[in-house]
Design a protein around this motif. Sequence first.
Motif, PDB file in Angstrom:
ATOM      1  N   ARG A 105       0.809  -1.227   0.000  1.00  0.00           N
ATOM      2  CA  ARG A 105       0.000   0.000   0.000  1.00  0.00           C
ATOM      3  C   ARG A 105       0.843   1.280   0.000  1.00  0.00           C
ATOM      4  NH1 ARG A 105      -5.540  -0.946   1.014  1.00  0.00           N
ATOM      5  NH2 ARG A 105      -5.971  -3.141   1.484  1.00  0.00           N
ATOM      6  N   GLN A 106       2.044   1.177  -0.575  1.00  0.00           N
ATOM      7  CA  GLN A 106       2.885   2.372  -0.653  1.00  0.00           C
ATOM      8  C   GLN A 106       2.311   3.370  -1.659  1.00  0.00           C
ATOM      9  OE1 GLN A 106       6.688   2.050  -2.839  1.00  0.00           O
ATOM     10  NE2 GLN A 106       6.111  -0.055  -3.345  1.00  0.00           N
ATOM     11  N   VAL A 107       2.653   4.627  -1.473  1.00  0.00           N
ATOM     12  CA  VAL A 107       2.210   5.691  -2.372  1.00  0.00           C
ATOM     13  C   VAL A 107       2.849   5.490  -3.741  1.00  0.00           C
ATOM     14  CG1 VAL A 107       2.338   8.167  -2.825  1.00  0.00           C
ATOM     15  CG2 VAL A 107       1.769   7.352  -0.534  1.00  0.00           C
ATOM     16  N   VAL A 108       2.046   5.592  -4.794  1.00  0.00           N
ATOM     17  CA  VAL A 108       2.569   5.434  -6.152  1.00  0.00           C
ATOM     18  C   VAL A 108       2.431   6.719  -6.982  1.00  0.00           C
ATOM     19  CG1 VAL A 108       2.238   2.941  -6.267  1.00  0.00           C
ATOM     20  CG2 VAL A 108       0.352   4.436  -6.902  1.00  0.00           C
ATOM     21  N   PHE A 109       1.611   7.647  -6.506  1.00  0.00           N
ATOM     22  CA  PHE A 109       1.468   8.943  -7.177  1.00  0.00           C
ATOM     23  C   PHE A 109       1.727  10.048  -6.151  1.00  0.00           C
ATOM     24  CE2 PHE A 109      -1.701   6.128  -9.289  1.00  0.00           C
ATOM     25  CZ  PHE A 109      -1.104   6.061 -10.541  1.00  0.00           C
ATOM     26  N   VAL A 110       2.680  10.911  -6.450  1.00  0.00           N
ATOM     27  CA  VAL A 110       3.016  12.004  -5.536  1.00  0.00           C
ATOM     28  C   VAL A 110       2.706  13.350  -6.188  1.00  0.00           C
ATOM     29  CG1 VAL A 110       4.832  13.110  -4.193  1.00  0.00           C
ATOM     30  CG2 VAL A 110       4.809  10.617  -4.432  1.00  0.00           C
ATOM     31  N   ALA A 111       3.354  13.604  -7.312  1.00  0.00           N
ATOM     32  CA  ALA A 111       3.181  14.873  -8.018  1.00  0.00           C
ATOM     33  C   ALA A 111       2.198  14.717  -9.168  1.00  0.00           C
ATOM     34  CB  ALA A 111       4.533  15.361  -8.539  1.00  0.00           C
ATOM     35  N   ALA A 112       1.719  15.856  -9.662  1.00  0.00           N
ATOM     36  CA  ALA A 112       0.779  15.848 -10.787  1.00  0.00           C
ATOM     37  C   ALA A 112       1.366  15.112 -11.985  1.00  0.00           C
ATOM     38  CB  ALA A 112       0.410  17.281 -11.168  1.00  0.00           C
ATOM     39  N   GLU A 113       2.677  15.218 -12.170  1.00  0.00           N
ATOM     40  CA  GLU A 113       3.322  14.566 -13.309  1.00  0.00           C
ATOM     41  C   GLU A 113       3.204  13.043 -13.231  1.00  0.00           C
ATOM     42  OE1 GLU A 113       4.683  16.863 -11.396  1.00  0.00           O
ATOM     43  OE2 GLU A 113       4.899  18.594 -12.758  1.00  0.00           O
ATOM     44  N   ASP A 114       3.154  12.503 -12.015  1.00  0.00           N
ATOM     45  CA  ASP A 114       3.027  11.049 -11.857  1.00  0.00           C
ATOM     46  C   ASP A 114       1.673  10.573 -12.372  1.00  0.00           C
ATOM     47  OD1 ASP A 114       5.429  11.392 -10.540  1.00  0.00           O
ATOM     48  OD2 ASP A 114       4.538  11.222  -8.536  1.00  0.00           O
ATOM     49  N   TYR A 115       0.619  11.292 -12.007  1.00  0.00           N
ATOM     50  CA  TYR A 115      -0.727  10.951 -12.485  1.00  0.00           C
ATOM     51  C   TYR A 115      -0.815  11.120 -14.004  1.00  0.00           C
ATOM     52  CZ  TYR A 115      -2.262  11.484  -7.576  1.00  0.00           C
ATOM     53  OH  TYR A 115      -2.433  11.365  -6.213  1.00  0.00           O
ATOM     54  N   GLN A 116      -0.282  12.226 -14.482  1.00  0.00           N
ATOM     55  CA  GLN A 116      -0.342  12.507 -15.922  1.00  0.00           C
ATOM     56  C   GLN A 116       0.372  11.431 -16.720  1.00  0.00           C
ATOM     57  OE1 GLN A 116       1.395  16.410 -15.792  1.00  0.00           O
ATOM     58  NE2 GLN A 116      -0.550  17.433 -15.353  1.00  0.00           N
ATOM     59  N   ARG A 117       1.516  10.997 -16.232  1.00  0.00           N
ATOM     60  CA  ARG A 117       2.283   9.977 -16.936  1.00  0.00           C
ATOM     61  C   ARG A 117       1.498   8.668 -17.015  1.00  0.00           C
ATOM     62  NH1 ARG A 117       7.683   9.013 -18.308  1.00  0.00           N
ATOM     63  NH2 ARG A 117       7.750   6.999 -19.362  1.00  0.00           N
ATOM     64  N   TYR A 118       0.852   8.284 -15.926  1.00  0.00           N
ATOM     65  CA  TYR A 118       0.066   7.051 -15.924  1.00  0.00           C
ATOM     66  C   TYR A 118      -1.074   7.134 -16.936  1.00  0.00           C
ATOM     67  CZ  TYR A 118      -2.322   2.909 -14.062  1.00  0.00           C
ATOM     68  OH  TYR A 118      -2.904   1.670 -13.926  1.00  0.00           O
ATOM     69  N   LEU A 119      -1.740   8.273 -17.004  1.00  0.00           N
ATOM     70  CA  LEU A 119      -2.850   8.427 -17.944  1.00  0.00           C
ATOM     71  C   LEU A 119      -2.375   8.421 -19.391  1.00  0.00           C
ATOM     72  CD1 LEU A 119      -5.077  11.047 -16.084  1.00  0.00           C
ATOM     73  CD2 LEU A 119      -5.454   8.579 -16.334  1.00  0.00           C
ATOM     74  N   VAL A 120      -1.211   8.985 -19.643  1.00  0.00           N
ATOM     75  CA  VAL A 120      -0.629   8.916 -20.987  1.00  0.00           C
ATOM     76  C   VAL A 120      -0.362   7.460 -21.364  1.00  0.00           C
ATOM     77  CG1 VAL A 120       1.427   9.453 -22.361  1.00  0.00           C
ATOM     78  CG2 VAL A 120       0.338  11.243 -21.002  1.00  0.00           C
ATOM     79  N   ASP A 121       0.204   6.707 -20.422  1.00  0.00           N
ATOM     80  CA  ASP A 121       0.466   5.291 -20.683  1.00  0.00           C
ATOM     81  C   ASP A 121      -0.833   4.518 -20.888  1.00  0.00           C
ATOM     82  OD1 ASP A 121       3.207   5.614 -20.501  1.00  0.00           O
ATOM     83  OD2 ASP A 121       3.300   5.072 -18.375  1.00  0.00           O
ATOM     84  N   LEU A 122      -1.843   4.818 -20.081  1.00  0.00           N
ATOM     85  CA  LEU A 122      -3.130   4.129 -20.212  1.00  0.00           C
ATOM     86  C   LEU A 122      -3.744   4.393 -21.575  1.00  0.00           C
ATOM     87  CD1 LEU A 122      -5.457   2.470 -18.996  1.00  0.00           C
ATOM     88  CD2 LEU A 122      -6.338   4.599 -17.998  1.00  0.00           C
ATOM     89  N   ARG A 123      -3.686   5.630 -22.003  1.00  0.00           N
ATOM     90  CA  ARG A 123      -4.250   5.996 -23.305  1.00  0.00           C
ATOM     91  C   ARG A 123      -3.518   5.272 -24.440  1.00  0.00           C
ATOM     92  NH1 ARG A 123      -4.995  12.185 -25.587  1.00  0.00           N
ATOM     93  NH2 ARG A 123      -5.857  11.624 -27.621  1.00  0.00           N
ATOM     94  N   GLU A 124      -2.209   5.211 -24.350  1.00  0.00           N
ATOM     95  CA  GLU A 124      -1.419   4.572 -25.399  1.00  0.00           C
ATOM     96  C   GLU A 124      -1.606   3.050 -25.402  1.00  0.00           C
ATOM     97  OE1 GLU A 124       3.303   3.788 -26.263  1.00  0.00           O
ATOM     98  OE2 GLU A 124       2.709   5.764 -25.494  1.00  0.00           O
ATOM     99  N   LEU A 125      -1.581   2.446 -24.224  1.00  0.00           N
ATOM    100  CA  LEU A 125      -1.629   0.989 -24.145  1.00  0.00           C
ATOM    101  C   LEU A 125      -3.024   0.441 -24.409  1.00  0.00           C
ATOM    102  CD1 LEU A 125       0.735   0.492 -21.085  1.00  0.00           C
ATOM    103  CD2 LEU A 125       1.185  -0.191 -23.450  1.00  0.00           C
ATOM    104  N   LYS A 126      -4.053   1.191 -24.105  1.00  0.00           N
ATOM    105  CA  LYS A 126      -5.398   0.694 -24.389  1.00  0.00           C
ATOM    106  C   LYS A 126      -5.594   0.507 -25.886  1.00  0.00           C
ATOM    107  CE  LYS A 126      -8.737   4.444 -25.044  1.00  0.00           C
ATOM    108  NZ  LYS A 126      -9.544   3.668 -25.998  1.00  0.00           N
ATOM    109  N   ASP A 127      -5.025   1.400 -26.673  1.00  0.00           N
ATOM    110  CA  ASP A 127      -5.096   1.261 -28.125  1.00  0.00           C
ATOM    111  C   ASP A 127      -4.218   0.115 -28.614  1.00  0.00           C
ATOM    112  OD1 ASP A 127      -6.874   3.376 -28.351  1.00  0.00           O
ATOM    113  OD2 ASP A 127      -5.298   4.872 -28.642  1.00  0.00           O
ATOM    114  N   ALA A 128      -3.051  -0.019 -28.005  1.00  0.00           N
ATOM    115  CA  ALA A 128      -2.124  -1.080 -28.420  1.00  0.00           C
ATOM    116  C   ALA A 128      -2.714  -2.466 -28.169  1.00  0.00           C
ATOM    117  CB  ALA A 128      -0.798  -0.928 -27.684  1.00  0.00           C
ATOM    118  N   PHE A 129      -3.451  -2.619 -27.064  1.00  0.00           N
ATOM    119  CA  PHE A 129      -3.994  -3.928 -26.701  1.00  0.00           C
ATOM    120  C   PHE A 129      -5.463  -4.093 -27.104  1.00  0.00           C
ATOM    121  CE2 PHE A 129      -0.403  -3.708 -23.669  1.00  0.00           C
ATOM    122  CZ  PHE A 129       0.207  -4.908 -23.979  1.00  0.00           C
ATOM    123  N   GLY A 130      -6.072  -3.036 -27.600  1.00  0.00           N
ATOM    124  CA  GLY A 130      -7.475  -3.130 -27.999  1.00  0.00           C
ATOM    125  C   GLY A 130      -8.425  -3.277 -26.832  1.00  0.00           C
ATOM    126  N   VAL A 131      -8.163  -2.536 -25.753  1.00  0.00           N
ATOM    127  CA  VAL A 131      -8.994  -2.577 -24.546  1.00  0.00           C
ATOM    128  C   VAL A 131      -9.737  -1.252 -24.413  1.00  0.00           C
ATOM    129  CG1 VAL A 131      -8.973  -2.725 -22.025  1.00  0.00           C
ATOM    130  CG2 VAL A 131      -7.446  -4.183 -23.378  1.00  0.00           C
TER     131      VAL A 131
END
Length: 233
Positions: free
Chosen positions: A23-49
């Motif tokens: 249960r450690q913290v995985v998002f600290v700064a705004a950039e951490d959240y933004q980076r995850y969402l960028v990855d989610l957007r890219e990978l959802k298209d790559a995997f067709g999800v």
Amino acid sequence: MPRMGRVVLPNYPHHVVQRGHNRQVVFVAAEDYQRYLVDLRELKDAFGVKVYAYCLMTNHVHLLLAPGDSVAVLGQLMKALAARATRYLNRLEGRSGTLWESRYKSSVVQTDAYLLACCRYIELNPVRARMVADAADYPWSSYRSRVDDVADSHWLDADPCFVGLGDTLTERRRRYEAFVREAVCADEIRLIREALQRGQLTGMNRFVDEVERVIGLRIEQRAQGRPRADSRK
């Protein structure tokens, strides 16, 4: 029949939660959240999800995802997301080691009865945690993308129940906003939460029966009740 392990079904929505290791913290700064969402957007298209809803909390993420015909892509997407976030944080902090729990939790969601309820549950997480007073005040969930025009947010998929809320996007947004602002009964919250924790189905008994017949496995814990009849109006 053997007892059920994790169930993943093609073309069905799945409520997924992945938590930080211990249960450690995985998002600290705004950039951490933004980076995850960028990855989610890219990978959802790559995997067709399809991504119907999301909420990034400080030490875990809630996602409502629908794989296509291949059920394997759900696990592949979650593995790729976790790996990218781990590399990013380890590089940023000059550390090594595991960022996420090795196994995410998931629950198949009955589309017609519970899809919008799960979206609401996910997007109200920051309100229940008393981080914000209103879902619209939290920048790291899909809520604002659903009810307003937010820059760079049109990658979110429109689930069939949301589309069915009205003939126009404006009408759908208005009705969904009203739906989220309704008082949510404790039974609905408990049902969604317990189905996720047990890795079982979020749905009514007839849905459980249907899935049991399809997969040939016994599902012991059965959901009781459903959202109110007006919940999709």
